[in-house]
Design a protein around this motif. Structure first.
Motif, short mmCIF file in Angstrom:
data_model
loop_
_atom_site.label_atom_id
_atom_site.label_comp_id
_atom_site.label_asym_id
_atom_site.label_seq_id
_atom_site.Cartn_x
_atom_site.Cartn_y
_atom_site.Cartn_z
N THR A 272 30.73 39.38 60.28
CA THR A 272 31.05 38.01 60.70
C THR A 272 29.86 37.09 60.50
N ASN B 14 29.61 33.83 58.07
CA ASN B 14 29.18 32.52 58.57
C ASN B 14 27.99 31.99 57.78
N THR C 65 30.04 24.92 65.92
CA THR C 65 30.99 24.79 64.82
C THR C 65 30.27 25.01 63.49
N THR D 286 24.51 27.47 67.45
CA THR D 286 25.53 28.51 67.28
C THR D 286 26.05 29.01 68.62
N ASP D 287 27.24 29.60 68.56
CA ASP D 287 27.77 30.35 69.70
C ASP D 287 28.13 31.75 69.21
N ALA D 288 28.86 32.50 70.00
CA ALA D 288 29.14 33.90 69.65
C ALA D 288 29.98 34.02 68.38
N GLN D 289 30.77 32.99 68.05
CA GLN D 289 31.63 33.06 66.87
C GLN D 289 30.98 32.51 65.61
N THR D 290 29.93 31.72 65.75
CA THR D 290 29.34 31.05 64.58
C THR D 290 27.91 31.50 64.30
#
Length: 262
Positions: A63, A67, A131, A211-215
Motif C-alpha cells: 500500500t 501511494n 489525502t 499522511t494518515d494510516a491510509q496514505t
C-alpha cells in the motif's frame, strides 16, 4: 612515461576518499538486505532473500509503495509543467527574472520541518490532510525548484534565434514554446522531471505531517517501522529505493551529457 604531477595525485586521492565517505554508509544497506541475521546490522555467515520476500508479501508495504508511486507520478507531472512554464517566464524577464528565480528555490533552502508545519496548517483548512491530492500538491512545491533549475539551465544555452525565427513566421508564443522551444529543451525538461520524481519518491519530513494510516508513503512507513521494529526488511526496502534513485540519477547524467553534446 612521465609521472603525473603531485597535485593531481593528491586531488585524485582526495576525490576517492570523499566518494567513499559519502557512498559507503549508503551502500552498506545492500549486504545488510541479504544478511541471514534477523537483527539489523548484525552480520552472520548466511545469506538469504527472505527480507525481500517479506517486503513483497506485506500489505502495508504494498500500500505504501502504491501511494508513493501515485504521489511521485502526480507531483512529477505537475511540477514539470509548472516548473517549465516558470523557467520560460524567468528567461523572458532578464535580470529581474533571475532575481525572481532565486526566490523560487526557497523550498530547497527552507528547512523541511518548517514547510511541513506550514503546509499542515494550510491543508488542514482546505481539508487536504491525509489525502493523496494533498501529498501531490506538497511534493510539487518541493519539486518545482529542481525543475526550474534544470530547465532554466537549458534555457540559458538556447539560441534565441530559433524563437525569433518562429515569431517571424507568425507563430504565437505558446505555439513557439510547444513546437520549437520544448523539443530543443527536451533533455533538460526530462532531467527536471527525474529530479522531481526522486524528490517526491524520497521525501519523508513533510509527508509525516500530511499522511494518515491510509496514505503513508514508503519513506513514512520506513520511519514508523524504525520506531517499532527494526528488521532487515528495512534494508531490503532501502536497497530498492537506492536502486530507483540511482537509475534516475544516471538517466539525468546521460540526458545532461547528450544536451551538452548537441
Amino acid at each position: 612515461m612521465t609521472k603525473p604531477p603531485l597535485r593531481w595525485v593528491a586531488l585524485t586521492a582526495a576525490t576517492v576518499l570523499t566518494a567513499c565517505f559519502l557512498l559507503l554508509p549508503t551502500l552498506v544497506v545492500v549486504p545488510m538486505s541479504f544478511n541471514g541475521s534477523s537483527t539489523l546490522g548484525v552480520f552472520d555467515s548466511t545469506w538469504t532473500t527472505r527480507w525481500y520476500d517479506e517486503l513483497l508479501s506485506s500489505s502495508a508495504w504494498r500500500t505504501a509503495a502504491f501511494n508513493s508511486l501515485q504521489v511521485a507520478l502526480g507531483s512529477t507531472v505537475l511540477a514539470t509543467v509548472l516548473g517549465t512554464l516558470a523557467a520560460w517566464g524567468f528567461s523572458k524577464l532578464g535580470i529581474y527574472g533571475r532575481a525572481v528565480q532565486g526566490g523560487s528555490i526557497a523550498p530547497v533552502i527552507v528547512p523541511p520541518i518548517i514547510l511541513g508545519v506550514g503546509l499542515y496548517s494550510v491543508f488542514l483548512t482546505w481539508q487536504l490532510n491525509g489525502t493523496v491530492l494533498g501529498l501531490v500538491l506538497a511534493h510539487t512545491v518541493l519539486a518545482i525548484p529542481f525543475v526550474v533549475i534544470a530547465v532554466g539551465a537549458s534555457f540559458a544555452q538556447l539560441d534565441p534565434v530559433y524563437e525569433r525565427a518562429a515569431a517571424s513566421l507568425g507563430a504565437k508564443p505558446f505555439q513557439t514554446l510547444r513546437r520549437v522551444i520544448l523539443p530543443l529543451l527536451l533533455p533538460g525538461v526530462v532531467a527536471g522531471a527525474l529530479f522531481a520524481f526522486v524528490t517526491s519518491w524520497d521525501e519523508v519530513v513533510v509527508s509525516i505531517f500530511l499522511t494518515d494510516a491510509q496514505t503513508r508513503t514508503l519513506p513514512v512507513e520506513m520511519w514508523i517501522q524504525v520506531r517499532t521494529q527494526v528488521t532487515p526488511t528495512l534494508a531490503a526496502l532501502g536497497t530498492c529505493l537506492l536502486l530507483v534513485s540511482s537509475l534516475a540519477l544516471i538517466a539525468m547524467q546521460v540526458l545532461r551529457r547528450s544536451e551538452r553534446d548537441d
